[in-house]
Design an enzyme around this catalytic site. Structure first.
Site, PDB file in Angstrom:
ATOM      1  N   PHE A 198       0.834  -1.192   0.000  1.00  0.00           N
ATOM      2  CA  PHE A 198       0.000   0.000   0.000  1.00  0.00           C
ATOM      3  C   PHE A 198       0.876   1.251   0.000  1.00  0.00           C
ATOM      4  O   PHE A 198       1.861   1.328   0.749  1.00  0.00           O
ATOM      5  CB  PHE A 198      -0.890   0.068   1.249  1.00  0.00           C
ATOM      6  N   ASP A 199       0.488   2.232  -0.798  1.00  0.00           N
ATOM      7  CA  ASP A 199       1.019   3.568  -0.588  1.00  0.00           C
ATOM      8  C   ASP A 199       0.342   4.119   0.668  1.00  0.00           C
ATOM      9  O   ASP A 199      -0.780   3.728   0.995  1.00  0.00           O
ATOM     10  CB  ASP A 199       0.693   4.452  -1.797  1.00  0.00           C
ATOM     11  N   LYS A 200       1.002   5.014   1.374  1.00  0.00           N
ATOM     12  CA  LYS A 200       0.404   5.532   2.613  1.00  0.00           C
ATOM     13  C   LYS A 200      -0.543   6.693   2.343  1.00  0.00           C
ATOM     14  O   LYS A 200      -1.751   6.604   2.578  1.00  0.00           O
ATOM     15  CB  LYS A 200       1.493   5.980   3.594  1.00  0.00           C
TER      16      LYS A 200
ATOM     17  N   VAL B  89      -1.193  -0.972  -4.337  1.00  0.00           N
ATOM     18  CA  VAL B  89      -2.354  -0.096  -4.278  1.00  0.00           C
ATOM     19  C   VAL B  89      -1.883   1.329  -4.077  1.00  0.00           C
ATOM     20  O   VAL B  89      -1.176   1.629  -3.114  1.00  0.00           O
ATOM     21  CB  VAL B  89      -3.300  -0.501  -3.124  1.00  0.00           C
TER      22      VAL B  89
END
Length: 816
Positions: free
Chosen positions: A505-507, A707
């Site tokens: 995941f990107d934050k 994502v």
């Protein structure tokens, strides 16, 4: 100043495109701009425009906004399509003919082969639509004999496999003509059998009745067999006709009529079932209204016009409880809008006017969700007025319909396997049939019995169910996903998503809200808060980064009437911060790394404050003017409320590893990961570092999804097994680049997409085993004496069962 063409003109793949020249000329005509030119390929990895300007006459932010506006106008006027040449024509002569055909279409500006394998077409949208152009160019190319040369679809691959037909037959009974003809065939067959069994009717009458049954049963099958033969393809339709004719020639007229009746019934039912899935997709295209109520700027009157006549900047009046006709933003009135048709959101979203219409028109991609609207969504109880930002042919809904339609044509790994299997299996079956014709040499039976057995084996071994097993499931799953606001681009991403065991995941904006706010302002010794914020706001005002917008928004609110100086020579340092000149002094705002190369060391007291706030999960932005440290601004981006639940649901779906990738420092990354339940966190990453992390994850987990937002994370998404974009309804680049696009800015759609893909993979496997198993049983059964009638009954029944099993995906619900 350097502008990335991928962001401005996402449809343009080459720097030499005419739209790049048009954009360069438009920018060069702006007052204060000295030159605008394309960077040489050696100077930049991606196509970029370099703009030289006088900072005393114009600013970086103003130029960026005007560049977006100019690019938007060009994208609205011109479209670009690209195909792989070998999908359209097989040789140089065919490609030359294709080029002539493209250039002859009204509305086409230019058509050329960018390289040996890619045909590029630029066209004017007002003169020809992308859909019409695709239809004209992908129609079969015919040689002198009239044979089809191939089939093609934009950005995809089109294959017609075995028994996979469009079933779009017309006739005197409309769409149901094939089913009616099959019923007539069955009725006549029953009458003929009744006369032959129970009545003493002349043989000629019986044969006439059976012949009529043959006619109605073979009517549509003969048409498709003829088309396939002209295209130099021998498929199941032809084999069935041969088997029926052979049975009749052997005197088994009733068996031949029964074969054609059962085949036509199965064919018609299969067409109806597949049509259900296609109609679920086609229904998306009918959501947007055909007309719009436009308010004329000069007279103020409202006029109803076709949506095709809407232009950028038109103001459309939307009455209560009707569908919106165009993408745009609210300029007057408030209401709640049901966005489920586009984003899949279950709750209507409140909408209000933008604070600055001119700014919103200049930068439509920066419009907030509370003002942005989409064509095809449903207005609530309030009347609103919206300003159009996209033409009808280029609205989010239109693009989704086009991309979903393209997804139907893209083959999955399983489909490619079945294609290869059939290429080996069919010749083997034909060889077996030829061998069985000489069974009389081994066993004592007449030649007619050997022929009958061979024909029965031919029917039993025809791979109808195998050919339709994967496409039917893919079509149903893609349609179900689209209804829920998830765009899956074909069978390959669908199957890949169903097999992933790790997600990165990107934050910012993915696991967090993406709306950071100023939480702390820590001035250095001898500096007051107003000076620190004024300098920070001045530098960040001309940046598009979410953190920069947060500093500008909250900083101005805290400053009140305090004047903010004008920054010049603003330039972004990717992943580190922003540099500028403020009041003649070189100034920087950003992370520690921005100041690592030169200048005074960060004071110890300030360093301790930065460390303390980072440990609390803050993102810290240091501010320095010349040799003087001004202080630190601490920002906090809260995790999404649903993030922890989503991560937990993914674990229940079988996800063995989750990792968060962030440009923030490691302490911030750890704090957010702990709150949402992510297993690992990697902080302090540049875009290229995210690519490295995803590649490392693939080494240990094989299948990994990434994502992100589809723009900043595009390199990492491309490296992953599958890229998933969040909030794609508002992003052109995300729609085009991601393998899977979650249309709403809602993380809860991710477990739904993963669960649907896993279910689709199971159903594909069930279909394959069922179809192969039935063929494996039928072949020896027919060799041992099973007749043509029972064989075709089981054969066609298995095809219908396979399609019906796939249609269960249309009713899929996420129960995780």
């Amino acid at each position: 100043m350097v502008l990335d063409l991928v962001d401005l003109l996402p449809e343009v793949s080459e720097g030499e495109d005419r739209c790049v020249g048009r954009l360069s000329r438009d920018l060069a005509a702006i007052t204060g701009v000295e030159d605008a030119h394309l960077l040489d390929a050696a100077e930049a990895e991606r196509s970029r425009l370099c703009v030289h300007y006088d900072p005393d006459q114009t600013g970086d932010q103003d130029l960026r906004q005007r560049a977006r506006h100019a690019a938007g106008e060009l994208s609205a006027r011109y479209g670009h399509l690209r195909w792989q040449a070998d999908e359209l024509a097989a040789d140089a002569e065919g490609r030359a003919a294709l080029l002539d055909r493209a250039r002859s279409i009204e509305g086409v500006v230019e058509a050329s082969f960018a390289d040996t394998n890619a045909l590029q077409v630029e066209f004017e949208r007002r003169r020809v639509t992308a859909e019409k152009l695709t239809e004209l160019l992908t129609a079969p190319v015919r040689d002198e004999s009239g044979a089809d040369d191939g089939h093609s679809h934009e950005h995809g691959h089109s294959h017609e496999h075995g028994h996979s037909h469009e079933h779009g037959h017309g006739g005197i009974f409309g769409e149901r003509s094939e089913l009616v003809f099959a019923a007539l065939s069955g009725l006549l067959l029953f009458v003929g059998w009744t006369m032959a069994t129970f009545l003493d009717t002349p043989r000629l009458v019986e044969l006439a009745t059976y012949s009529a049954a043959f006619f109605f049963g073979a009517y549509y099958t003969t048409q498709e067999a003829y088309q396939n033969i002209r295209a130099k393809r021998f498929e199941i339709d032809f084999l069935m006709l041969v088997a029926a004719a052979g049975a009749a020639a052997l005197g088994e007229v009733a068996e031949g009529a029964l074969l054609l009746f059962l085949f036509s019934v199965g064919h018609a039912l299969e067409g109806y079932a597949m049509g259900r899935a296609r109609r679920a997709i086609e229904a998306l295209a009918e959501l947007a209204p055909k007309t719009a109520l436009v308010r004329r700027a000069d007279t103020g009157e409202t006029v109803e016009v076709p949506v095709e006549q809407l232009r950028l900047g038109d103001v459309v009046v939307v009455r209560p409880n009707i569908r919106l006709a165009a993408d745009g933003f609210v300029v007057a009135g408030t209401s709640s809008i049901d966005q489920a048709p586009v984003t899949g959101e279950s709750v209507p979203v409140d909408k209000s006017p933008v604070p600055d219409v001119a700014a919103a028109a200049a930068a439509p991609d920066q419009i907030g969700a509370s003002s942005r609207v989409f064509a095809g969504t449903i207005n609530g109880a309030g009347a609103i007025e919206i300003q159009v930002t996209r033409l009808a042919s280029d609205s989010t809904m239109a693009r989704v319909v086009r991309l979903v339609a393209e997804a139907q044509t893209k083959t999955s790994p399983t489909q490619r396997f079945t294609d290869k299997f059939q290429r080996i299996f069919v010749p083997a079956v034909l060889t077996l049939v030829v061998v069985l014709l000489f069974a009389g040499l081994v066993i004592d039976e007449p030649f007619s019995a050997s022929v009958y057995r061979a024909l029965a084996v031919l029917v039993a071994a025809s791979p109808c169910a195998l050919a339709i097993a994967t496409p039917s499931a893919v079509l149903s799953a893609v349609a179900r996903a689209a209804r829920a606001g998830v765009l899956v681009k074909g069978g390959a991403p669908l199957e890949e998503l169903g097999r992933i065991n790790a997600i990165a995941f990107d934050k910012t904006g993915t696991l967090t809200e993406g709306l950071p706010r100023i939480a702390d302002v820590i001035p250095a010794e001898g500096v007051d808060e107003a000076e620190l914020l004024a300098i920070a706001v001045s530098v960040e005002e001309q940046s598009d980064h979410p953190l920069a917008r947060a500093i500008v928004r909250d900083g101005r609110e805290r400053l009140g009437d305090t004047p903010v100086p004008r920054a010049q020579n603003v330039r972004s340092v990717t992943g580190r911060g922003v540099l500028a000149t403020v009041n003649g002094i070189a100034t920087g705002v950003g992370r520690r790394e921005l100041f690592a190369d030169d200048g005074p060391v960060l004071p110890e007291a300030l360093d301790r404050e930065v460390t303390r706030y980072e440990e609390q999960g803050r993102t810290t932005m240091l501010v320095r003017a010349g040799e003087r440290w001004l202080g630190v601004v601490g920002l906090m981006d809260l995790p999404r409320a649903e993030a922890a639940q989503v991560v937990e649901r993914l674990g229940r779906l079988g996800m063995t590893s989750t990792i968060m990738l962030s440009g923030d420092n490691q302490r911030v990354a750890d704090a957010v990961a702990a709150q949402v339940g992510i297993g690992q966190a990697r902080g302090g990453l540049m875009p290229e570092d995210k690519v490295t992390e995803v590649a490392r994850l693939r080494e240990t987990h094989t299948r990994v999804a990434m994502v992100g937002d589809g723009v900043n994370d595009a390199p990492a998404m491309a490296t992953a097994s599958i890229g998933i974009a969040m909030g794609a309804a508002g992003s052109d680049v995300a729609l085009e680049t991601a393998d899977v696009a979650l249309m709403a800015d809602d993380l809860k759609a991710l477990p739904f997409a993963v669960g649907l893909s896993r279910r689709a993979s199971r159903i594909i496997a069930q279909n394959l085993w069922a179809s192969l198993g039935i063929v494996a049983v039928l072949i020896p059964a027919t060799i041992l004496g099973l007749g043509i009638g029972p064989a075709v009954l089981i054969h066609e029944g298995s095809t219908v069962i396979v399609v019906a099993n796939a249609l269960r995906l249309l009713a899929y619900r996420d129960r995780s």
